[in-house]
Design an enzyme around this catalytic site. Structure first.
Site, PDB file in Angstrom:
ATOM      1  CE1 TYR A  76      -3.537   2.649   0.375  1.00 28.23           C
ATOM      2  CE2 TYR A  76      -2.471   3.269   2.423  1.00 28.23           C
ATOM      3  CZ  TYR A  76      -3.390   3.524   1.443  1.00 28.23           C
ATOM      4  OH  TYR A  76      -4.167   4.657   1.499  1.00 28.23           O
TER       5      TYR A  76
ATOM      6  CE  LYS B 190      -2.927   6.336  -1.966  1.00 27.42           C
ATOM      7  NZ  LYS B 190      -4.134   6.438  -2.814  1.00 27.42           N
TER       8      LYS B 190
END
Length: 328
Positions: A140, A144
């Protein structure tokens, strides 16, 4: 002016739609769910059917002329088993939406990222901090950070204005699946204990206001950290328990115990293929101490920090009104 929102059916997306309508925008939403389309249409939102990687659907969604795209869609799963899906959504989805927006002549692209793009650093984060997420072992954080690089590159090309927002932990009314799970566990007396880390807790309503301000104000090319009141997770749990009238733990769980338990669950998940209740990546967040300086957003976007007790009370009140908490 017409704007297009991705991630409109999510927790933050719902508040963003409200804030945009309050600002007088003509709002369109890119959605995949038929149920969501029906609900949004009933609320006066123009519904555009399609996925992030559907180039034809994106072209259609950006017609007629669209002034801004608010890209808030994301896959937030902490489990490594969802890494391929997550990369497709967070990285390739961002790439596709950016390309479509540039081709359609959209003026501004407001990208809602996450503080996770900075990685887990032992310092108070502000906009000058290095963004270390691309080197993280947590997918994650990597996705991002990479998505932000794509947005920054698009801004540098000069065909579209870009603004990047990095919210911290988001709390508030309307949450059914994120921090709301903590409220439900405490309400059901099922929380085994509080994790040892700490966080910065942002009000979802203020994050939505900041998203709109990032479109309206002369802040092209800028990025803003959106934090909130800093508190230990133990303090958060105790505040929630106090509002709900439940018993609260007095001490945080040891980090080594949480990490060992998560590793055991991950071994089981490798056999069953089912997502573990507590992935090691989630433990890494709950054992970390996140501190965020939001001064820049407060100055340039009029971002406001809601005191944690008020934010917890508002969230609990909404959950109770929805019948999600036990009657007292």
């Amino acid at each position: 002016m017409r704007v297009l929102v991705t991630g409109a059916t999510g927790f933050l997306g719902g508040h963003l739609l409200e804030a945009l309508r309050a600002a007088g925008a003509q709002v369109a939403a890119l959605v995949r769910s038929v149920d969501a389309a029906t609900r949004l249409s009933a609320d006066g939102i123009e519904v555009c059917a399609g996925a992030l990687d559907d180039a034809a659907a994106l072209r259609a969604a950006l017609q007629p002329a669209t002034d801004a795209v608010f890209h808030a869609a994301a896959d937030t799963s902490p489990w490594r088993g969802h890494a391929e899906r997550q990369t497709r959504t967070n990285v390739e989805g961002t790439r596709a939406v950016l390309a479509a927006a540039e081709a359609a002549g959209v003026r501004r692209f407001v990208h809602t990222s996450s503080v996770s793009a900075y990685g887990r650093q032992e310092r108070v984060l502000d906009e000058s901090a290095p963004r270390l997420g691309a080197q993280s072992w947590i997918n994650y954080e990597r996705t991002k950070a990479i998505a932000e690089e794509l947005v920054a590159e698009a801004g540098a090309r000069g065909r579209i204005e870009t603004v990047i927002l990095n919210p911290a932990h988001i709390l508030g009314p309307g949450d059914r699946h994120n921090w709301a799970r903590l409220f439900l566990l405490i309400d059901q007396d099922k929380l085994p204990g509080a994790p040892p880390g700490s966080g910065a807790f942002a009000d979802v309503r203020e994050v939505a206001r900041a998203q709109v301000a990032a479109w309206q104000r002369p802040v092209a090319g800028e990025r803003f950290l959106l934090g909130g009141e800093h508190a230990r997770f133990l303090e958060l749990v105790q505040a929630i328990a106090g509002v709900l009238g439940r018993k609260a733990p007095t001490h945080a769980l040891p980090a080594p115990l949480l990490r060992a338990h998560a590793r055991m669950l991950e071994l089981v998940a490798a056999i069953t293929g089912r997502e573990p209740a507590l992935p090691p990546q989630a433990v890494a967040y709950t054992c970390h101490h996140l501190r965020v300086d939001s001064a820049r957003a407060q100055r340039l976007l009029d971002y406001r920090i809601t005191p944690l007790p008020a934010l917890v009370a508002d969230t609990a009140g909404w959950l109770r009104a929805q019948g999600m908490l036990q009657a007292r």
